[in-house]
Enzyme design. Structure first.
Site, PDB file in Angstrom:
ATOM      1  NE  ARG A 170      -4.010  -1.805   0.141  1.00  0.00           N
ATOM      2  CZ  ARG A 170      -3.907  -3.090  -0.177  1.00  0.00           C
ATOM      3  NH1 ARG A 170      -2.796  -3.564  -0.712  1.00  0.00           N
ATOM      4  NH2 ARG A 170      -4.929  -3.880   0.027  1.00  0.00           N
ATOM      5  CB  CYS A 217      -8.815  -1.159   4.338  1.00  0.00           C
ATOM      6  SG  CYS A 217      -9.728  -2.675   4.022  1.00  0.00           S
ATOM      7  CD  GLU A 287      -5.084   0.735   2.803  1.00  0.00           C
ATOM      8  OE1 GLU A 287      -5.081  -0.361   3.381  1.00  0.00           O
ATOM      9  OE2 GLU A 287      -5.772   0.972   1.807  1.00  0.00           O
TER      10      GLU A 287
END
Ligand code: EPU
Length: 296
Positions: A170, A217, A287
């Site tokens: 990510r 997320c 994230e």
């Protein structure tokens, strides 16, 4: 909305940003532009850097939390830098960075090219997805990039091979705006690619609140564990603060159920982090990118 000339060139002032994010949260940008050509974008980037203010590159705003006060800086948006359809050269696809990722995923599946179908259901633009190396269980976008073009701080367009980029879970080390990309895919005749794309999308919409306003997320999965499972085990599903809520469908999503403020989201995320740390000794890492940069 006003336009201004020197010293900020053709930037608009006080551009609202909330509707440009999937969270639907955030105040305005002091200065804003969305050039439609690569060389104009590169020149605007150099001009933005020269103002001495912070510069933010906005794609589809899908992994982003913008402060309620807005941004005292320059936002350059890539949305107008979009390909009507990808250019195909054998098994390679060229697209501009502001192209919605979903349209490239759909186009490649329809044209029997394998490699991007695992990215189905991920919102945002191609450039944003590359910057954060978006992906999931079925692969990350960085694995499919052959080369890309970005602007440097003096307004030059530079080509990079995928091996020039440090891809990670990510994230990537890309800091300048991505303008265009060429993917390396694999020809797979028949309807297998479309079928996989459909199956992945079904699984994703069964597990995730993909129609809600969120940033996907919220936390990265810690090594060997699932953030969603930990948050659910901590009893936080459905926990609400203002209009920010831990999704009852997937606990690693914080959703805006009305008129949530960035401050509510951050306080809720902090509660989640503290609870998981206290119960399991695991520090969850965000994230979602916060503008301006904020640590939880
Ligand atoms: N789980 C729970 N409770 C929850 C959510 C999940 O117990 O509320 C359990 C599931 O039952 C499963 C495990 O946790 O056993 C993993 O959950 P899931 O299969 O939903 O995948 P994930 O690890 O939570 C990752 C990515 C997603 C990506 C999916 C599918 C991260 C942080 N998340 O989710 O990416 O879509 O796999 O490929 O890496 C994103 O990055 O924004 C994102 C949504």
């Amino acid at each position: 909305m006003t336009s201004c000339c020197a010293p900020e060139g053709t930037f608009r002032r006080d551009e609202p940003l909330a509707m440009r994010t999937t969270f639907r949260i955030g105040g305005p940008a002091a200065l804003f532009a969305e050039p439609a050509e690569r060389d104009h974008f590169a020149a605007a980037y150099a001009e933005a850097v020269a103002t001495g203010r912070p510069v933010y590159i906005l794609g589809g705003g899908s992994n982003l939390l913008i402060s309620d006060e807005g941004l005292d800086g320059v936002v350059l948006c890539t949305r107008n830098l979009a390909s009507r359809r990808p250019e195909r050269h054998g098994e390679r696809l060229f697209v501009l960075a502001g192209t919605p990722l979903a349209s490239v995923v759909n186009w490649s599946a329809t044209h029997e090219l394998a490699g991007l179908e695992g990215l189905v259901g991920i919102p945002g633009t191609v450039g944003g997805a590359i910057r954060m190396n978006a992906g999931g269980r079925n692969g990350c976008i960085g694995e499919r990039v052959a080369r890309l073009w970005s602007a440097d701080r003096s307004g030059r367009i530079c080509e990079k091979a995928t091996s020039d980029v440090a891809w990670a879970y990510r994230s990537s080390d890309i800091s300048d705006p991505v303008l265009a990309v060429e993917f390396q895919l694999r020809s797979e005749p028949g309807d297998a690619v479309s079928r996989r794309r459909r199956e992945y999308l079904q699984a994703k919409s069964a597990a995730q609140p993909i129609r809600s306003h969120s940033a996907g997320c919220f936390f990265k999965n810690p090594e060997g564990a699932s953030a969603g499972r930990l948050i659910e085990m901590a009893g936080l599903k459905g926990r609400r603060l203002g209009d920010a809520c831990v999704s009852a469908k997937h606990a690693n999503f914080i959703v805006n159920v009305g008129r949530a403020r960035a401050a509510d989201v951050l306080r809720l995320a902090q509660t989640v982090r503290e609870r998981v740390r206290d119960l399991y000794g695991i520090g969850l890492e965000s994230e979602v990118h916060c503008w301006p940069q904020t640590s939880l």
